[in-house]
Enzyme design. Sequence first.
Site, PDB file in Angstrom:
ATOM      1  CB  THR A 163      -0.845  -0.046   1.293  1.00  0.00           C
ATOM      2  OG1 THR A 163      -0.261  -0.099   2.504  1.00  0.00           O
ATOM      3  CG2 THR A 163      -1.949  -1.328   1.091  1.00  0.00           C
ATOM      4  N   PRO A 164       0.177   2.558  -0.380  1.00  0.00           N
ATOM      5  CG  PRO A 164      -1.219   3.979  -1.536  1.00  0.00           C
ATOM      6  CD  PRO A 164      -0.991   2.410  -0.960  1.00  0.00           C
ATOM      7  NE  ARG A 174      -9.526   1.441  -1.985  1.00  0.00           N
ATOM      8  CZ  ARG A 174      -9.532   2.333  -2.856  1.00  0.00           C
ATOM      9  NH1 ARG A 174     -10.726   3.412  -2.672  1.00  0.00           N
ATOM     10  NH2 ARG A 174      -8.691   2.742  -3.657  1.00  0.00           N
ATOM     11  CD  GLU A 192       8.861   0.723   2.765  1.00  0.00           C
ATOM     12  OE1 GLU A 192       8.604   1.113   1.821  1.00  0.00           O
ATOM     13  OE2 GLU A 192       8.303  -0.533   3.330  1.00  0.00           O
ATOM     14  CB  SER A 243       3.700   4.637  -8.674  1.00  0.00           C
ATOM     15  OG  SER A 243       4.540   3.611  -8.532  1.00  0.00           O
ATOM     16  CB  VAL A 246       5.690   0.185  -7.840  1.00  0.00           C
ATOM     17  CG1 VAL A 246       5.670  -1.024  -7.080  1.00  0.00           C
ATOM     18  CG2 VAL A 246       6.790   1.020  -7.738  1.00  0.00           C
ATOM     19  CD  GLU A 264      -8.231  -0.086  -7.355  1.00  0.00           C
ATOM     20  OE1 GLU A 264      -8.126   0.982  -7.847  1.00  0.00           O
ATOM     21  OE2 GLU A 264      -9.170  -0.694  -7.148  1.00  0.00           O
ATOM     22  NE  ARG A 292     -10.632  12.305  -0.912  1.00  0.00           N
ATOM     23  CZ  ARG A 292     -10.608  11.241  -1.512  1.00  0.00           C
ATOM     24  NH1 ARG A 292     -10.508  11.189  -2.604  1.00  0.00           N
ATOM     25  NH2 ARG A 292     -10.738  10.129  -0.507  1.00  0.00           N
ATOM     26  CD  GLU A 384      -0.937   9.786 -10.294  1.00  0.00           C
ATOM     27  OE1 GLU A 384      -0.022   9.117 -10.278  1.00  0.00           O
ATOM     28  OE2 GLU A 384      -2.059   9.539  -9.624  1.00  0.00           O
ATOM     29  CB  SER A 444     -13.694   7.733  -2.558  1.00  0.00           C
ATOM     30  OG  SER A 444     -12.744   8.249  -3.633  1.00  0.00           O
TER      31      SER A 444
END
Length: 489
Positions: A163-164, A174, A192, A243, A246, A264, A292, A384, A444
């Site tokens: 996860t990011p 999620r 990290e 990303s 990755v 995602e 946001r 992006e 969302s």
Amino acid sequence: MSVGMKSVTDRLRDSGLLRTQGLIGGKWIDAYDGKTLEVHNPATGEVIANVSCMGGKETKDAISSAFDAFNSWSKLTAAERSKGLRKWYDLLMAHKEELGQLITLEQGKPLKEAVGEVDYGAKFIEFYAEEAKRVYGEIIPATLPDRRLFVLKQPVGVAGAITPWNFPLAMITRKVGPALACGCTVVVKPSEFTPLTALAAAELALQAGIPPGVVNVVMGNAPDIGDALLTSPQVRKITFTGSTAVGKKLMAGAAGTVKKVSLELGGNAPCIVFDDADLNVAVNGALAAKFRNSGQTCVCANRVLVQEGIYEKFADAFSKAVKNLKVGDGFGEGVVQVETFVEDAVSKGAKVLLGGRRHSLGMTFYEPTVLSNVKSEMLVSREEVFGPVAPLLCFKTEEEAIHMANDTNAGLAAYIFTNNLQRTWRVSEALEYGLVGVNEGLISTEVAPFGGVKQSGLGREGSKYGMDEFLEELHLFITDATNLNDLLL
Ligand SMILES: NC(=O)c1ccc[n+]([C@@H]2O[C@H](COP(=O)([O-])OP(=O)(O)OC[C@H]3O[C@@H](n4cnc5c(N)ncnc54)[C@H](O)[C@@H]3O)[C@@H](O)[C@H]2O)c1
Ligand SMILES: O=CCCC(=O)O
């Protein structure tokens, strides 16, 4: 260390939520070589904590724990798993304030938004506690009278969840919510930059009575951890948010053991404002969609495409609204805009209507920025941005807007502002995106599917569709053996 931060970390420590070790098989564990990594407050650069810096060895043990736990967790009744998840949800909500503070501390978003993320993140656990009870199979009409054909839904097995940093809680819940609801066990690898929220959430999962080994957390050397997850035949699923670069590596790595993969990835969301839009609705919607989390969500408007008839009026009203955003430390009173980093620079040829510079606060802050005269070929339109920069592009016709919107490899979210009903359908269906918001900038929710097309990813999270990512269909073919014996005689 600031007084505010000290009292926040003290309170978190007192509540037992400031965890710094990895979680393997229900035990809090240091990295085997004793290594640690620093977690910083992005608003001040201060070190909040030193957490275990783990790698392949710890990950292999976490996988073994998850594999062992799968045996019993997957055999519980749906109601039993549901109860565990519901208790976890209750605890997340009971600790909403502390978790929000932790998110602001390590991620930097304003406290109000951080507490909002706890609400949003916890709702995935609540939703999937309910959905656990609705994993139905099917009976397929057989082709012969003495045969019966069933479809059983079975948990895929151990899932690796990577996860990011931008949503340190919600991107985990999620994935873990549906995984656990289906009977899977997980090894979570948080970013990290933001491991503390993940560890706090895992602590609450233990307190909720989710058995040891069902949720494991390792963080540290990302490629080593990733490698251990990808090469292990015991890991049957990789679920990743982050990303596109990755994500592609993980997809290729998962091929070696043919794992189920969901991704995602990054977006390049167009926000299309037509001449017939309500100006206020469009300005407020674009503001919400763009700013946001300081422009650091995958669904943030990346390009604002404005029809020529409303362009000047919109640019003026939008710039005024952006000017009112406040930049600062997430713990500051009334702060609605905090920047952690900007990946792209203002391109040549565009006019700076507002901002365009690093903020005088220094650190990772950038001024909320509006650019006009932006063209599709500029980097700010193609990449992006993931920061508080709103590029305004002008278009003449609906066809041109659709072409510009789709002229990208990404396909996550898109927004349109119009009061023309026919156009709503026409444009929504022509857009190559997984999510389309009409006259709305915040789309969302845990109850609807979230995910992209093209290079924005594979699969869906949230809603009933999020369960499919952690289930396999078993075709059960039953023949009436009595009848078969008669035939053989
Ligand atoms: N589509 C979505 O739902 C969604 C949601 C949030 C963020 N994102 C995207 O995430 C990106 C920002 O997040 P980020 O900067 O943390 O992304 P990132 O890809 O740099 O990192 C994401 C995670 O992958 C890990 N990672 C990096 N290299 C790895 C490797 N070789 N093996 C295994 N793990 C590895 C990181 O440590 C981190 O935990 C943006 O592109 C954003 O659009 C997408
Ligand atoms: O960053 C992307 C995820 C945020 C969201 O769920 O809206």
